[in-house]
Design a protein around this motif. Sequence first.
Motif, mmCIF file in Angstrom:
data_model
loop_
_atom_site.group_PDB
_atom_site.id
_atom_site.type_symbol
_atom_site.label_atom_id
_atom_site.label_comp_id
_atom_site.label_asym_id
_atom_site.label_seq_id
_atom_site.Cartn_x
_atom_site.Cartn_y
_atom_site.Cartn_z
ATOM 1 N N ILE A 7 0.854 -1.186 0.000
ATOM 2 C CA ILE A 7 0.000 0.000 0.000
ATOM 3 C C ILE A 7 0.889 1.235 0.000
ATOM 4 O O ILE A 7 1.674 1.451 0.922
ATOM 5 N N ASN A 8 0.762 2.032 -1.034
ATOM 6 C CA ASN A 8 1.579 3.239 -1.174
ATOM 7 C C ASN A 8 0.862 4.403 -0.491
ATOM 8 O O ASN A 8 -0.089 4.962 -1.031
ATOM 9 N N SER A 9 1.303 4.749 0.703
ATOM 10 C CA SER A 9 0.654 5.813 1.472
ATOM 11 C C SER A 9 0.976 7.206 0.927
ATOM 12 O O SER A 9 0.352 8.190 1.318
ATOM 13 N N GLU A 10 1.959 7.279 0.025
ATOM 14 C CA GLU A 10 2.328 8.555 -0.582
ATOM 15 C C GLU A 10 2.144 8.471 -2.095
ATOM 16 O O GLU A 10 3.055 8.738 -2.889
ATOM 17 N N MET A 11 0.941 8.100 -2.502
ATOM 18 C CA MET A 11 0.657 7.896 -3.913
ATOM 19 C C MET A 11 0.922 9.134 -4.755
ATOM 20 O O MET A 11 1.396 9.051 -5.890
ATOM 21 N N LEU A 20 4.874 15.016 -10.519
ATOM 22 C CA LEU A 20 5.860 14.963 -9.433
ATOM 23 C C LEU A 20 6.890 13.875 -9.735
ATOM 24 O O LEU A 20 7.583 13.952 -10.735
ATOM 25 N N GLY A 21 6.950 12.844 -8.904
ATOM 26 C CA GLY A 21 7.971 11.814 -9.075
ATOM 27 C C GLY A 21 7.790 10.917 -10.276
ATOM 28 O O GLY A 21 8.717 10.202 -10.660
ATOM 29 N N TRP A 51 -4.928 11.353 0.622
ATOM 30 C CA TRP A 51 -6.116 11.411 1.487
ATOM 31 C C TRP A 51 -7.011 10.197 1.232
ATOM 32 O O TRP A 51 -7.550 9.596 2.186
ATOM 33 N N LEU A 52 -7.168 9.812 -0.031
ATOM 34 C CA LEU A 52 -8.007 8.657 -0.372
ATOM 35 C C LEU A 52 -7.442 7.369 0.214
ATOM 36 O O LEU A 52 -8.186 6.515 0.700
ATOM 37 N N VAL A 53 -6.108 7.236 0.178
ATOM 38 C CA VAL A 53 -5.465 6.045 0.761
ATOM 39 C C VAL A 53 -5.622 6.049 2.272
ATOM 40 O O VAL A 53 -5.955 5.023 2.889
ATOM 41 N N ALA A 54 -5.397 7.203 2.884
ATOM 42 C CA ALA A 54 -5.490 7.307 4.348
ATOM 43 C C ALA A 54 -6.888 6.977 4.844
ATOM 44 O O ALA A 54 -7.050 6.426 5.945
ATOM 45 N N THR A 84 -6.128 1.554 -3.103
ATOM 46 C CA THR A 84 -4.810 1.007 -2.770
ATOM 47 C C THR A 84 -4.279 0.076 -3.855
ATOM 48 O O THR A 84 -3.064 -0.141 -3.953
ATOM 49 N N LEU A 85 -5.178 -0.493 -4.671
ATOM 50 C CA LEU A 85 -4.740 -1.393 -5.744
ATOM 51 C C LEU A 85 -3.999 -0.636 -6.836
ATOM 52 O O LEU A 85 -3.200 -1.223 -7.570
ATOM 53 N N ILE A 86 -4.262 0.656 -6.963
ATOM 54 C CA ILE A 86 -3.656 1.457 -8.038
ATOM 55 C C ILE A 86 -2.165 1.665 -7.775
ATOM 56 O O ILE A 86 -1.351 1.590 -8.688
ATOM 57 N N GLN A 87 -1.804 1.906 -6.527
ATOM 58 C CA GLN A 87 -0.435 2.121 -6.063
ATOM 59 C C GLN A 87 0.206 3.396 -6.614
ATOM 60 O O GLN A 87 0.721 4.219 -5.866
#
Length: 549
Positions: free
Chosen positions: A246-250, A257-258, A313-316, A323-326
Amino acid sequence: MKRYRYYVFILFIAGLFVVPQLWTQKMILGADALFHYNRFYETAEQIKTGNFSYFISLFGFQQSGRIVNAVYGPLFSYLQGGLVLLAGSWFRYQVLSNFLVTLLAGCSLFKLLTYDKIMESTAFLTAIIFMTTYSINYWVLNQGFTSWGTSLLPLCLIPLVDLKNDHFPVVKIALSMAVMTQIHTLTAMMLGLIYAPFFIVYARKRWGNALFKLAKTIALYVCLSINVWISLFLINMGDQLKMPFINSEMSEKAIDLGGAYWLQQPGILRVLLIFFFLFGLVYWCKIQRFTKQLLIFSGIFFFLSTSLVPWDWLVAHRVPLITLIQFPFRFFAPFTVLFLFFIASLIHDLAGKKVLFGGLLFLSVFSIGQNLQLLTHELNQWNSQTLESKHTFVRVSEATARQSFYSTDLEKALKAVEKSSPDYLPIYHNDTTNKYKSYEKQILASQTSVSKVVKNNQLELSWQSKQAGPIQLPVVIYQNTKIIEGNQEITPTAVTNIGVPTIKQKSGKNTVHVRYDPPGYIAVVFALCALSWFGTFLWCLYQFFTKTG
């Protein structure tokens, strides 16, 4: 015959893009290489030895009995295994797979555009640009599997042309969704998102008939892809799986950005996007409704690939499926296809504007040069960059490890360089500790004392013990995994957080067998899936010969 000439040109350009690798004899090992190479080594060895195990790994992933391919592109992984066998070494496989993914991308988009009656020269130049985008190079440069789904995405968009022409192609849509599901589930989900608005436009004046055809499409799709869904159901029903992280900083992986490299490769991509977007706006009143729809819907995917969406925010807040998108940059792949479709459609609508075709010609030629330059630069890093990284371990010298990827002994490279990817491991005891480290300690570091061979479609583990007592076996067990000693099933005395069992051993030689026994109904479901594919294949053959006859 003229059209087939363009396919030959696409073949030539795809071959041109692997020339730097053939010339330098170097490789590019991205972050996902070892994960997918283990997947395809598994299916290659199953085909080679005749020892088949649909669910657990018998050869790859340290012969740990992990479930991976059953829930990740199962049928396509066997096709990739066939390519591995054909290539004979990981270097040759990389060259072959890079060539094929690029060739498929070019042919796929060219077919889509010509199916929509767009001029072949325009379709050809647009296909060239597609072949050089990061959506395709994601596999070449990083072994990101999204590229395989993206390469065939244009073919799967052919039904959009039928919908535009007020025809609902039941089999085409079901088959496209099923093929994509057998390759890359996330891309299949995005394909469904693309179909949705075009279906609504089609159904506005015929809801009853449209919904009936949609129901038939869904029924056929379920039959063609049921092997994937029943496997997910079966495994998740008895086990809690460790899904991809789960990428909490999607937002950090958005294209603004990155993940900006998706927008920067090839370098002319931003110029192309701005130029044709502005041209579309200027001549908005003169282009067809379908062309406008392509621009609007591609714009939605572009928006989703940016940090303008509050992904963190959506992940949190644990919004379902997010979360599947990563990585938001994954939305950029369908955007790329839809926007290139828009460009070709725009040029078709404004056929009198020669500057558009001229611009496309210049940008396509320039993109070839930029792509060759990029590939050469990345290949030149082969001898200077270390193979070791976080959770990736080199078991021999760097030089020996590199050389192992050229060996015809495919297992040598996978033993020389190992990665502790924990995807799809079972989670026991509601444990929340780092699964990478658990896999490193319990599987990667526990291979020496136990011998593993494959016999009769199952793992055979054997070892010598000086005394009776407990032993932790370097395998992973799920609810339907069986450990057999002689003719008797053994119940583990303990199971770790990732499903590594402890059993009682005896003094002297010990031998146990590990296999996966799914419920009986699984065979019936798989037979239904196989018959559905066979029936659909016969229907496609009938349609082909009926139309050509």
